[in-house]
Structure formats: C-alpha cells, structure tokens
Design a protein around this motif. Structure first.
Motif: not given
Length: 762
Positions: A466-472
């Motif tokens: 969620s935060h690594g691939v999608r957001e960051s």
C-alpha cells in the motif's frame, strides 16, 4: 388373448422362482419397496390375469395386442437366457466348492499329523531340560561365585594396566580414549584410595592426566586444525574438570577469529548474489556450527559435582548472545553496504534472490538460538532494502520521464517532423511511460512472490504494497509528472522561455489523458497485482485526477498565453516601428498580417491534432464581408447621418463608448476549455487586444488610418473561422479601427470596395 394369458402365467411362475433365489419376501418385494395392490401390475403379488386381459381387450386395439405379445415373447426369451446363464454359473461354483472341500480335508489330515509330531518333540525337550537342571542344581551357586570373581579380576587387571594404557594413548595422541579410560576407573580409585596399591595407581594416573590436560590446553590455545578439533579439545577439558567459564571465553575467542576471517573474505566479492552466497555458506554456516557446538558443550551439557551448584548454562547463554550479536552486527553492516552499492534497477530478480537466500539462512540461527535478535535484524535489512529499491525505481521512472521529454523536445524542434507529428509523439510518450511503469511494477512484484520466504511477513503483505508500491512509487510518480509539467509554466519567461509551445500543448493533453483514464488504469493495475487493501489512508484516485486536470488546465492556459504573446509581439513591433502619420497610401495588406493569419492557421492545425473541435456559435452569412471602419461599415452608417464630417471625432468616440456600455464584456485572459475552438479564441483575443492597446498609443495620419482599415479587414476575412463567436472578432477589430480613427489627425476613411479589392488581391 389366450396366448397372452398363457405367456403371463409362465412369466409369473418364472418370476416367483427368481424371487426365491434372490431372497425376496413372499410378496416378491424387498423391505424398502412399497407394495403394489394393482391387479394389473404383472410384477405385483396381487396380479390377476383375467382382469389384466379384460383391461387389454378394452383399451388396446388388435395391433397393440400383437405388439404386446411380441414384447412378452422377447422378455420370455431374455428371461430364459438369463436363467440358463445363472444355472451354468451356479453349477461351476458348486463344482469349485466341492473341490475346495475335498482339498481342505486332505490338508487338515496332514496338519493333524504334523501337530502330533510337534507335541511329541516338545514333551521330549521338556523332560531333557528338567534332567539337566536337576544335575546342575548343586553347582549353580559355585558357578555364580566364580563368575563374579572373574569379573573382579578383569577390573583389577584394567586398574593395574591403566597407567600404561594412559601413557600409550598419550603417545598416540588418542586423548579421547585416555580420558574415557580414566573416567571409568576414577570412581573406583577414589573409593579405594586408602589402600597403598590403589593410591599408587591413582597418583600415576593423575600425573598422566595432568600432562594430557596440559597438551590439550596448548592445542586449544593454538586454535586446533578445525572447528571439530576445537570442540573435541573443549569437551575433553570439561571432562577433566577444567573451569567452564574460562573455556567459554577461550572457545568464543577462537571462534571469533575464524569468523572474522570469513568476514574479511566477503569484501572481495562484487556480485551481490555471490556475496550473499559466500556469506551464507561461510560466515552464517560457521556461526551456526559455533552456536550448536557451544550449546552442546556448555549449555545442554549435564552438570556434575561442583558445576551442578553453579548457574553455568545461564552464564554461557548470556555470553553466546553477546558473541552472536557482535558478529552479526558486523556482518549486517557489510550486507547493507553491499546492498546500497547495488544501484542498477534493470534486473531486480538478482537482488530479490540474494535477499531471499540471506533471509532464509538466518532462520537457522533462530532455530539454534531462540530469543536471538539476529533474524529480526535480518528481516529489517530486507525491509530497508525493499524501501530503498522503491526509491531507486521512483528515481529511475522520473529520469525516464525527463529523458522522454527531452526526446520529445528534440523531435518537435526537428524540421522534418513539424507540428503534424504531435499526435504521434503524444501516443509514443504515453505508451512508453505506461510500459515503463508496468515493467517497474513487474520487477517490484518479485518482492511479494510466493516462493520468496520473506514475502509472508506482515510488512510485505501490507505496508510494502500500500505505502511502498502504491503511494511511494506509483502515486509519487504521478504527482511528479503533474508537478514537473507545471514547472514549465512557472519557469517560462514572457515568451515561454526555452520551452516550445508545442511541448506545453502536448503535456497538457498528456495530463488530461491521465485525468480521464490513465491514472485510474495504473492504480487499478497496481491494486490488482499487489492485492492492495486500503486499511490505512491512501491517496484517492479522485485527488490524483484533480491534480492532473489542474496541471492540464494550467499548461493549456500558459500555451494560449505564450502563443498569444508571440503573435502580439509581431503586432506590437509592426505598430511601434512604423511612422503612421507620414505613411504612404495603402496598396497592399502588410506582411505582418499575413504572418499572423499563417501562424494562427498553423496553431489551429497543431491544436487540432491533440484536441477536439469544440462548439461554435452559428456564423452569419456575411462573416467574411464585415467592415469595421467607423466611417464605412454598415453598422456605423446606420449610426451616423450621411452628412457626418470628420470634424467631429469626439462625437464618434462618444457614440462608441455608449455602444460599449451595452456590449458584453470581453475577458481576455479567461480560462481555456479543452477544445480547439476555445484555445484559438484565447490566442486571438490576446493578439487583438495587444493590437488595440498598441494603436491607442500611436498617432495616425489619413493613410495610416486607411492601412489599419485594410489590415483589420484582412484579419476579419480569416480570423472569424477560428473563434467560437465571430462577434468577438468583429467587436475587437471594430475597437481597433475606432481607436485608430480617434487617434487620426485627418480621419478620411477608405472606400469599402477599395478595401475589399486590396484584401482580395493580397
């Protein structure tokens, strides 16, 4: 009918025989079947032939009766065949059963003879054993006593030969055998040490074992030839009652020197996979061997004597944890430094495989040393490597995007391509960026593959996706595209700086496409590949689409401004560099006006390749024949009397101002819609407004006014085709001609027919 009745009787008799054979009840049904009370049921127990025949005569025709007869004949033949087959099978089974019974009789007779013989032999053996026991009963106690004496003599012989045996083992360096022999005799020698003979043997053995212990200490101090030899030395010294704490420290010291040598050898490896393999096969394997040997020697070893009263295992475990943590910290620093050196983002599989092997081998430490922080620290290294990889892929995507923009700028600047390739450039740019994103997602997806050991960790199932691939990665890249696109508007000068206007237009369309479909597709693809579950707050799709639309709007507005300023600059120079008071009588349309029309047409083609046409208001039938002079236009002729003379210019200006009060206000820099008509309208508004303001700052002569009339008529002939409302062009050109007349020293307008001839010729 008689035949049918006869056949039914036969069928019923055969049916009864089959019921008896298959064990049915007397009614011919099994228990779970319901009884049939119908007298016409040929298979039921209450079947009545007369009733059945009467029913057939009443209900069936002659043909049906013949068919019924034929069917029953077939059934009888089939039943007869089945009965014959059943008889043959039962006959064969009966013969087989008879043979089996005859054979069993013969076998049982033979078996009875053998059992009788066995019983006789067992009785003979029992009688013989009883006679032997009776004969040896008197000598049994004596034999037992002699056996005990023999055992004691063998033990005494071992004790008397023990010093020589120990010396021989010492010469042959069979230290394990010597220690084992001494341990077997130590209790006996201690028990009978008050006897002089045993005391002498004990003293000799102690001297030999002291010498052996000294040799073992020296061998242990030298480090031994291998880890196995080192463990054997410690084991023997512990059996010789050496201090366990001192041996712990020495054992760990020697192990540390060996493991440090393995760490030094790792620095020579350059390939990440070879580095991890060597570290796992040498350092981690050696560390696991040291842990296992240490626990076997000091932790899990049964304590005896004085050691049993001391808390040796707890002390040993504490030292082992400190030893493992110190070496693991050094190893992890080397691993992290080597991972940071892995800057290439082309093939991610090599790094993922290396991290998988690294994480997999550290699980052995967790099994050997429960409670150790080494596995969790290794997992944190993998997590940090994944985060760093995300940053590297984001930087690679950003660099790819900027390089793609550079290629687009070069293609736009190439004369052989021109504006006609803008649509192809947009398609190529959008497709290349999307393919690059898919490639990056495929590479990053390797971190969550099922065959990767650390992929089942909570971080890689949740936060990484969620935060690594999608957001960051994905969201940040989309934001970067929008922000970097807006920077072309912020960094541009009055004429757009070094940014080509076509690039602004292309980026505007790219951002608009992102807002309409691309962003939703990319985020949906990401969520599907990584099974993203939005438990924590994430950037909404609508927010990203709004950001992209805002960037597209800003770029398109800036494109209109830049193109309008470029045309305005030509008009401004054409007005400021000319002496309008002393100019000659106009014979042609000025070249700058032709250039304005040509540039506007080129912009129309350029914008049309990327945007739809848009909505226009209905054009009047005389759009190309409108005139704008306050003296010669049809509108002005209705305003003023034919006797109007140029001596009253103020009255003309007054009437023009009164007309403006009732006209709709023209917004020059109003927001542009995403269509070709709106873009061209904005550019033409800026250009004509600049033309109007430049005219207001100049003074004109008669021929200057006439030249402006010719130029405005020429512009009107073409520019009305590009705008959404032709009245807008009429109004602005009317203002230009009116302002020129107001600033004219000798306002004598040119005849409209002459203006049309000049413009058509031009």
């Amino acid at each position: 009918l008689a035949i049918i009745w006869f056949v039914s009787q036969i069928f019923r008799r055969v049916h009864g025989m089959l019921k008896l054979y298959y064990g049915l009840n007397e009614e011919g049904k099994t228990v779970d079947q319901a009884e049939s009370m119908d007298p016409c049921d040929i298979n039921g127990p209450h079947f009545d032939p007369e009733v059945y025949l009467n029913k057939l005569r009443r209900e069936c025709s002659l043909g049906e009766l013949m068919d019924q007869e034929t069917c029953m004949v077939k059934q009888i033949r089939s039943l007869d065949s089945d009965m014959q087959t059943l008889v043959y099978e039962n006959y064969n089974k009966f013969i087989s059963a008879t043979d089996t019974i005859r054979k069993m009789k013969n076998d049982f007779k033979k078996m009875e003879d053998e059992m009788d013989c066995l019983s006789t032999n067992m009785a003979s053996i029992t009688d013989f054993s009883a006679r032997i026991s009776g004969t040896l009963q008197d000598q049994h106690a004596q034999i037992t006593k002699l056996s005990g004496v023999h055992t004691l003599l063998r033990k005494l012989q071992f004790l008397f030969e023990l010093p020589a045996r120990l010396n021989k083992c010492l010469e042959l360096q069979a230290y394990a055998q010597a220690v084992s022999s001494h341990r077997r005799a130590r209790c006996v020698l201690q028990q009978y040490s008050h006897m002089p003979s045993f005391r002498g043997i004990q003293d000799d053995c102690h001297a030999i074992m002291d010498k052996l212990a000294q040799e073992l200490r020296q061998k242990f101090r030298d480090g031994g030839s291998s880890a196995k030899d080192l463990s054997e030395c410690v084991e023997l010294l512990l059996q010789l009652d050496e201090p366990a704490e001192e041996l712990c420290d020495k054992f760990l010291s020697h192990a540390q020197s060996r493991l440090e040598a393995d760490l030094l050898g790792l620095e020579a490896e350059t390939d990440i996979l070879e580095f991890i393999d060597r570290g796992c096969n040498e350092f981690v394997s050696s560390l696991c061997l040291v842990i296992a040997s240490y626990q076997e020697l000091f932790v899990n070893r049964p304590q005896e004597g004085e050691l049993a009263s001391k808390n040796i295992p707890q002390m040993a475990i504490g030292k082992l944890h400190a030893f493992v943590d110190a070496l693991a910290t050094r190893y992890f620093s080397l691993v992290e430094r080597r991972i940071q050196e892995e800057k290439s983002v082309g093939d991610n599989s090599l790094l993922v495989r290396a991290l998988d092997r690294f994480h997999r081998r550290l699980q052995a430490v967790a099994k050997l040393l429960p409670g150790s922080a080494v596995p969790s620290q290794g997992t944190e290294i993998v997590v940090r490597a994944a985060r760093e990889r995300i940053k590297q892929y984001l930087a690679a995507l950003q660099s790819f995007y900027l390089n793609s923009l550079t290629d687009v700028r070069q293609a736009l600047a190439a004369p052989r391509l021109g504006g006609s390739s803008a649509g192809e450039l947009l398609s190529t740019l959008s497709a290349s960026i999307l393919n690059q994103i898919k490639s990056v997602l495929a590479s990053v997806h390797l971190f969550t593959a099922k065959d990767i050991t650390f992929s089942n960790k909570p971080y890689f199932k949740g936060e990484f996706c969620s935060h690594g691939v999608r957001e960051s990665l994905v969201v940040n890249f989309i934001m970067f595209v929008c922000q970097s696109s807006r920077q072309f508007c912020e960094s541009a000068g009055d004429r757009g700086g070094s940014t080509p206007p076509a690039l602004l237009l292309l980026l505007s369309r790219l951002c608009l496409d992102y807002e309409t479909s691309t962003i939703t597709y990319i985020l949906t693809l990401t969520d599907e590949q990584f099974l993203v579950q939005h438990h924590s707050p994430v950037t909404a799709v609508t927010a990203l689409c709004g950001e992209a639309r805002e960037a597209a709007q800003k770029l398109l507005n800036h494109y209109v401004k830049v193109q309008g300023l470029i045309i305005s600059q030509m008009l401004r120079k054409s007005v400021e560099t000319r002496d309008w008071v002393n100019t000659i009588e106009p014979r042609n349309v000025r070249a700058v006006m032709k250039r304005v029309v040509e540039d506007t047409t080129s912009i129309d083609v350029q914008v049309g390749l990327l945007y739809e046409e848009g909505v226009r208001k209905a054009h009047s039938s005389d759009s190309s024949k409108r005139t704008f002079s306050v003296y010669s236009s049809s509108r002005q002729q209705t305003r003023y009397a034919p006797s109007y003379t140029p001596s009253a210019p103020m009255d003309t200006n007054l009437l023009s101002n009164i007309h403006k009060l009732f006209s709709e206000r023209v917004e020059i820099f109003s927001p542009v819609e995403f269509n070709k008509v709106s873009v061209l309208t904005g550019i033409i508004k800026i250009s004509l407004k600049t033309f109007l303001e430049c005219v207001r700052l100049r003074t004109f002569g008669r021929y200057g006014l006439q030249q402006i009339q010719v130029d405005c008529h020429y512009l009107q002939m073409y520019l009305w085709r590009f705008v959404s409302d032709e009245n807008l062009v009429h109004f602005l050109l009317d203002e230009i001609v009116g302002s020129t007349a107001h600033r004219c020293l000798d306002p004598a307008p040119m005849e409209q027919s002459v203006i049309e001839v000049i413009c058509e010729r031009g």
